[in-house]
Motif scaffolding. Structure first.
Motif, PDB file in Angstrom:
ATOM      1  N   SER A   1      13.886  -0.178 -10.906  1.00 59.77           N
ATOM      2  CA  SER A   1      12.535   0.317 -10.618  1.00 59.77           C
ATOM      3  C   SER A   1      11.920   1.034 -11.808  1.00 59.77           C
ATOM      4  O   SER A   1      10.738   0.831 -12.143  1.00 59.77           O
ATOM      5  CB  SER A   1      12.568   1.258  -9.412  1.00 59.77           C
ATOM      6  OG  SER A   1      13.007   0.563  -8.262  1.00 59.77           O
TER       7      SER A   1
ATOM      8  N   THR B   1      10.851  -1.573 -14.396  1.00 61.52           N
ATOM      9  CA  THR B   1       9.959  -2.677 -14.024  1.00 61.52           C
ATOM     10  C   THR B   1       8.626  -2.533 -14.751  1.00 61.52           C
ATOM     11  O   THR B   1       7.940  -1.504 -14.648  1.00 61.52           O
ATOM     12  CB  THR B   1       9.706  -2.685 -12.502  1.00 61.52           C
ATOM     13  OG1 THR B   1      10.942  -2.891 -11.834  1.00 61.52           O
ATOM     14  CG2 THR B   1       8.731  -3.789 -12.111  1.00 61.52           C
TER      15      THR B   1
ATOM     16  N   LEU C   1       4.668  -3.586 -15.724  1.00 62.27           N
ATOM     17  CA  LEU C   1       3.494  -4.010 -14.973  1.00 62.27           C
ATOM     18  C   LEU C   1       3.366  -5.530 -14.991  1.00 62.27           C
ATOM     19  O   LEU C   1       2.910  -6.144 -14.013  1.00 62.27           O
ATOM     20  CB  LEU C   1       2.237  -3.360 -15.567  1.00 62.27           C
ATOM     21  CG  LEU C   1       0.945  -3.515 -14.752  1.00 62.27           C
ATOM     22  CD1 LEU C   1       1.118  -2.966 -13.353  1.00 62.27           C
ATOM     23  CD2 LEU C   1      -0.218  -2.835 -15.476  1.00 62.27           C
TER      24      LEU C   1
ATOM     25  N   GLU D   1       5.884  -7.659 -14.993  1.00 64.61           N
ATOM     26  CA  GLU D   1       6.824  -8.173 -13.989  1.00 64.61           C
ATOM     27  C   GLU D   1       6.272  -7.979 -12.580  1.00 64.61           C
ATOM     28  O   GLU D   1       6.373  -8.863 -11.724  1.00 64.61           O
ATOM     29  CB  GLU D   1       8.173  -7.463 -14.125  1.00 64.61           C
ATOM     30  CG  GLU D   1       8.950  -7.828 -15.374  1.00 64.61           C
ATOM     31  CD  GLU D   1      10.216  -7.001 -15.529  1.00 64.61           C
ATOM     32  OE1 GLU D   1      11.209  -7.546 -16.052  1.00 64.61           O
ATOM     33  OE2 GLU D   1      10.210  -5.804 -15.124  1.00 64.61           O
ATOM     34  N   TRP D   2       5.712  -6.791 -12.351  1.00 64.19           N
ATOM     35  CA  TRP D   2       5.125  -6.492 -11.043  1.00 64.19           C
ATOM     36  C   TRP D   2       4.008  -7.478 -10.706  1.00 64.19           C
ATOM     37  O   TRP D   2       3.977  -8.066  -9.618  1.00 64.19           O
ATOM     38  CB  TRP D   2       4.593  -5.054 -11.050  1.00 64.19           C
ATOM     39  CG  TRP D   2       3.934  -4.631  -9.773  1.00 64.19           C
ATOM     40  CD1 TRP D   2       2.635  -4.818  -9.416  1.00 64.19           C
ATOM     41  CD2 TRP D   2       4.555  -3.940  -8.677  1.00 64.19           C
ATOM     42  NE1 TRP D   2       2.388  -4.300  -8.170  1.00 64.19           N
ATOM     43  CE2 TRP D   2       3.549  -3.746  -7.690  1.00 64.19           C
ATOM     44  CE3 TRP D   2       5.831  -3.452  -8.444  1.00 64.19           C
ATOM     45  CZ2 TRP D   2       3.802  -3.091  -6.480  1.00 64.19           C
ATOM     46  CZ3 TRP D   2       6.084  -2.791  -7.243  1.00 64.19           C
ATOM     47  CH2 TRP D   2       5.077  -2.620  -6.271  1.00 64.19           C
ATOM     48  N   ASP D   3       3.099  -7.666 -11.628  1.00 61.59           N
ATOM     49  CA  ASP D   3       1.961  -8.560 -11.390  1.00 61.59           C
ATOM     50  C   ASP D   3       2.416 -10.008 -11.192  1.00 61.59           C
ATOM     51  O   ASP D   3       1.901 -10.715 -10.318  1.00 61.59           O
ATOM     52  CB  ASP D   3       0.978  -8.483 -12.558  1.00 61.59           C
ATOM     53  CG  ASP D   3       0.194  -7.171 -12.583  1.00 61.59           C
ATOM     54  OD1 ASP D   3       0.194  -6.473 -11.550  1.00 61.59           O
ATOM     55  OD2 ASP D   3      -0.395  -6.854 -13.635  1.00 61.59           O
TER      56      ASP D   3
ATOM     57  N   THR E   1       5.293 -11.100 -10.077  1.00 57.13           N
ATOM     58  CA  THR E   1       5.959 -11.237  -8.776  1.00 57.13           C
ATOM     59  C   THR E   1       4.941 -11.271  -7.650  1.00 57.13           C
ATOM     60  O   THR E   1       4.999 -12.138  -6.760  1.00 57.13           O
ATOM     61  CB  THR E   1       6.941 -10.066  -8.555  1.00 57.13           C
ATOM     62  OG1 THR E   1       7.904 -10.051  -9.613  1.00 57.13           O
ATOM     63  CG2 THR E   1       7.658 -10.210  -7.226  1.00 57.13           C
TER      64      THR E   1
ATOM     65  N   ALA F   1       9.791  -4.928  -6.993  1.00 55.03           N
ATOM     66  CA  ALA F   1       8.589  -5.748  -6.857  1.00 55.03           C
ATOM     67  C   ALA F   1       8.790  -6.839  -5.809  1.00 55.03           C
ATOM     68  O   ALA F   1       7.888  -7.117  -5.006  1.00 55.03           O
ATOM     69  CB  ALA F   1       8.217  -6.358  -8.210  1.00 55.03           C
TER      70      ALA F   1
ATOM     71  N   SER G   1       6.686  -7.086  -2.348  1.00 55.64           N
ATOM     72  CA  SER G   1       5.857  -8.280  -2.131  1.00 55.64           C
ATOM     73  C   SER G   1       6.217  -8.985  -0.832  1.00 55.64           C
ATOM     74  O   SER G   1       5.343  -9.472  -0.111  1.00 55.64           O
ATOM     75  CB  SER G   1       5.987  -9.239  -3.317  1.00 55.64           C
ATOM     76  OG  SER G   1       7.286  -9.799  -3.390  1.00 55.64           O
TER      77      SER G   1
END
Length: 415
Positions: free
Chosen positions: A303, A306, A308, A310-312, A314, A360, A364
């Motif tokens: 976490s 991670t 941004l 990778e977050w976006d 996913t 993420a 999701s």
């Protein structure tokens, strides 16, 4: 010839359990066993061994020998034993020219050894036409004539006789007339439970013949399994994957099964790709009835590490892409007043798998559940049902075995 016919019948009715009664000359038991699924079984019962095979162990040497159960001895005793074991069969094969064939047939019918859609095959029922001749004294011919008479007068069955070699009778239970009265001690049973809704059996009601489906992420894993399952149930299937070669591979697999299929490449995070995908399916088959939104990714990172990006990425695939697919397919389904949408969430939407680090991904997939609940609530009254499944990833089955046994692995939100 008999072996080829039996193998064809096994394939046609998807038989799992077969009973062979009588002298096995002329057909190959191992060849028939090869047509059976892995859990299939042939019970061969006869007075004498099969072509020199004197023990069950000898059958076991064949590649499919484990599917064969040899019962040598008085056939009447073997049938009683099978009845006591509560066995039932999809195909029962009887040699008609046996002296006790009538008793064997009667025992099978009287003691419910037949499964629901079973077929009885009786060989040698024409005896090259001798059964129709007058002044015949041959014992075998008279035995066959008697058996034919018993079958013809049995109101429980109907039959056809094929002019194959010495004659082959195909027998099945007579369909239950719609005006039949079935009485119990207190009331007459005559409803949809007995007859089936719209006079269809449950497996017929689960058929998808004439339906058009698509599966995103269909090139591998759960998506590939979705595609095969939908196709085997009768649907036309569009296999959609980010990599066209993967989609084409699965579409090729489907075509080998006789399933109508279409391979498409699409990045579900891009609205233009999703619309092109739906347009291609509609152009090919006219509509969409079933949407399996299965495409997803997991980048696995701690976490605190991670990014941004990778977050976006996913969320773009797992949630944005799923929304775009639901919306594009939903517009068609709402317009026609019918549709089924199945979204793939995850057990990670219900629990936090550990030690896997996938913030993420977990978030999701939790979004997929809430999106599904919302669409299902909005669209149910307009003929579109939206559900999601939450499979358990193998990576954390062992770690969370005790927990998973207490949590329903599927979420069916609005049916």
């Amino acid at each position: 010839m008999a072996s080829q016919i039996l193998r064809m019948f096994v394939h046609m009715i998807r038989a799992r359990r077969i009973l062979l009664i009588g002298n096995p000359k002329g057909y190959s038991i191992p060849a028939i066993a090869k047509e059976l699924p892995g859990n299939g079984k042939i019970f061969f019962c006869a007075e004498v061994p099969y072509l020199g095979v004197n023990s069950q162990e000898e059958f076991d040497y064949f590649s499919d020998g484990k599917k064969i159960s040899m019962r040598v001895g008085p056939v009447a005793d073997t049938l009683k034993a099978l009845h006591a074991e509560d066995e039932h069969f999809d195909i029962v094969f009887i040699d008609a020219d046996q002296r006790n064939a009538v008793q064997y047939y009667s025992f099978v019918m009287d003691n419910h050894l037949l499964s629901m859609d079973a077929v009885i095959c009786v060989e040698n029922t024409l005896m090259k036409g001798q059964v129709y001749l007058e002044n015949v004294s041959d014992e075998n011919v008279l035995a066959v004539r008697k058996l034919n008479s018993v079958i013809n007068s049995d109101p429980r069955v109907e039959q056809v006789i094929l002019p194959v070699q010495s004659g082959l009778s195909l027998i099945r239970r007579s369909p239950v007339p719609l005006d039949t009265v079935v009485e119990s001690k207190t009331e007459v049973v005559k409803d949809d439970v007995f007859w089936g809704c719209n006079q269809q059996r449950i497996l017929e009601r689960l058929r998808l013949d004439g339906r058009v489906a698509y599966v995103t992420g269909g090139g591998q894993g759960i998506g590939r399994a979705f595609a095969h399952a939908l196709g085997e149930a009768g649907a036309k299937v569009a296999v959609v994957d980010l990599v066209l070669a993967k989609a084409e591979m699965v579409a090729c697999e489907l075509s080998l099964k006789g399933i109508k299929s279409l391979a498409l490449a699409a990045d579900v995070s891009k609205p233009e790709d999703v619309q092109r995908m739906v347009d291609a399916i509609v152009a090919r088959w006219g509509t969409v009835h079933i949407a399996c939104n299965n495409a997803g990714i997991n980048l696995n990172s701690a976490s605190e590490e991670t990014t941004l990006e990778e977050w976006d990425k996913t969320f773009n695939v797992n949630l944005r892409g799923l929304f775009l697919c639901c919306q594009a397919a939903g517009r068609i389904m709402l317009n026609q007043g019918y549709g089924k949408i199945i979204n793939t969430a995850s057990m990670a939407s219900l629990i936090v798998p550990h030690p896997q680090k996938q913030l993420a991904y977990n978030a999701s997939k939790a979004g997929v559940v809430k999106l599904t609940q919302t669409l299902g609530t909005e669209w149910i009254d307009r003929g579109v049902k939206v559900n999601c499944i939450s499979p358990c990833e193998p990576a954390f089955q062992c770690t969370f075995g005790p927990i998973l046994r207490t949590v329903d692995p599927t979420i069916v939100t609005v049916s």
